[in-house]
Design a protein around this motif. Structure first.
Motif, PDB file in Angstrom:
ATOM      1  N   TRP A   1       0.814  -1.212   0.000  1.00 33.19           N
ATOM      2  CA  TRP A   1       0.000   0.000   0.000  1.00 33.19           C
ATOM      3  C   TRP A   1       0.848   1.263   0.000  1.00 33.19           C
ATOM      4  N   ARG A   2       2.114   1.153   0.343  1.00 34.31           N
ATOM      5  CA  ARG A   2       3.017   2.303   0.317  1.00 34.31           C
ATOM      6  C   ARG A   2       3.724   2.429  -1.025  1.00 34.31           C
ATOM      7  N   GLY A   3       3.748   1.387  -1.829  1.00 32.09           N
ATOM      8  CA  GLY A   3       4.487   1.388  -3.083  1.00 32.09           C
ATOM      9  C   GLY A   3       3.725   2.028  -4.232  1.00 32.09           C
TER      10      GLY A   3
ATOM     11  N   TYR B   1       0.682  -0.076  -5.856  1.00 30.95           N
ATOM     12  CA  TYR B   1      -0.195  -0.577  -4.800  1.00 30.95           C
ATOM     13  C   TYR B   1      -1.467  -1.235  -5.328  1.00 30.95           C
ATOM     14  N   CYS B   2      -1.927  -0.853  -6.509  1.00 31.07           N
ATOM     15  CA  CYS B   2      -3.216  -1.343  -6.996  1.00 31.07           C
ATOM     16  C   CYS B   2      -3.124  -2.730  -7.630  1.00 31.07           C
ATOM     17  N   PHE B   3      -1.920  -3.259  -7.800  1.00 27.97           N
ATOM     18  CA  PHE B   3      -1.735  -4.571  -8.408  1.00 27.97           C
ATOM     19  C   PHE B   3      -1.479  -5.626  -7.338  1.00 27.97           C
ATOM     20  N   ALA B   4      -2.188  -6.729  -7.425  1.00 27.54           N
ATOM     21  CA  ALA B   4      -1.827  -7.878  -6.595  1.00 27.54           C
ATOM     22  C   ALA B   4      -0.519  -8.458  -7.140  1.00 27.54           C
ATOM     23  N   ASP B   5      -0.366  -8.406  -8.481  1.00 24.98           N
ATOM     24  CA  ASP B   5       0.850  -8.886  -9.142  1.00 24.98           C
ATOM     25  C   ASP B   5       1.134  -7.958 -10.329  1.00 24.98           C
ATOM     26  N   PRO B   6       2.098  -7.037 -10.211  1.00 24.10           N
ATOM     27  CA  PRO B   6       2.385  -6.091 -11.297  1.00 24.10           C
ATOM     28  C   PRO B   6       2.856  -6.735 -12.595  1.00 24.10           C
ATOM     29  N   ALA B   7       3.159  -8.017 -12.594  1.00 26.51           N
ATOM     30  CA  ALA B   7       3.582  -8.705 -13.809  1.00 26.51           C
ATOM     31  C   ALA B   7       2.397  -9.327 -14.552  1.00 26.51           C
ATOM     32  N   ARG B   8       1.187  -9.140 -14.022  1.00 23.88           N
ATOM     33  CA  ARG B   8      -0.007  -9.741 -14.625  1.00 23.88           C
ATOM     34  C   ARG B   8      -1.079  -8.677 -14.826  1.00 23.88           C
TER      35      ARG B   8
ATOM     36  N   SER C   1       0.972   1.045 -13.908  1.00 20.23           N
ATOM     37  CA  SER C   1       0.959   2.176 -12.980  1.00 20.23           C
ATOM     38  C   SER C   1      -0.347   2.156 -12.196  1.00 20.23           C
ATOM     39  N   CYS C   2      -0.400   2.966 -11.160  1.00 16.87           N
ATOM     40  CA  CYS C   2      -1.595   3.102 -10.328  1.00 16.87           C
ATOM     41  C   CYS C   2      -1.893   4.589 -10.168  1.00 16.87           C
TER      42      CYS C   2
END
Length: 140
Positions: free
Chosen positions: A29-31, A34-41, A55-56
């Motif tokens: 939540w700080r990164g 944050y909106c991705f459970a898995d940024p690679a998917r 991006s979020c």
């Protein structure tokens, strides 16, 4: 070392260890992503296409809504105008296009559904590229 001192050291280690686990648990939540459970998917289903940058939203309000489960959102930037690149990945994973608005020179939109889940796909012109937003009310 006396027994009380050993007990104090063990208690301190437990508190520090718990703090580290708590801190790591909230790291998402700080990164930036944050909106991705898995940024690679994409939407947790398909591998992120080559050249797509995830991006979020920067909004603290959106961050709170995503964290609380009120909203789900993922964003992607593509170097070229490819309004269907992300959408096609979702349809390959079983989503169906139930409604579509064609490119009006600003953006193209589609509503996708799968097993009771509804996702709004928006592909907006961003110079020569594409800015894609996937959004849905709440988590699956």
């Amino acid at each position: 070392m006396r027994v009380p001192a050993v007990a104090a050291v063990l208690a301190l280690c437990a508190v520090v260890g718990g703090g580290v686990i708590w801190w790591q648990g909230g790291a998402r939540w700080r990164g930036e992503l944050y909106c991705f459970a898995d940024p690679a998917r994409v939407w947790g289903t398909a591998a992120l296409p080559v050249g797509a940058t995830p991006s979020c939203p920067a909004s603290q309000g959106v961050r709170r809504e995503v964290r609380s489960g009120q909203t789900r959102v993922e964003q992607f930037t593509l170097a070229r105008w490819e309004p269907r690149a992300i959408r096609d990945l979702l349809t390959a994973q079983g989503f169906a296009v139930t409604h579509e608005l064609p490119d009006d020179g600003v953006q193209a939109e589609a509503v996708l559904t799968r097993q009771g889940e509804t996702v709004l796909h928006t592909a907006a012109h961003q110079g020569a590229g594409t800015f894609v937003t996937l959004s849905s009310p709440g988590e699956r």
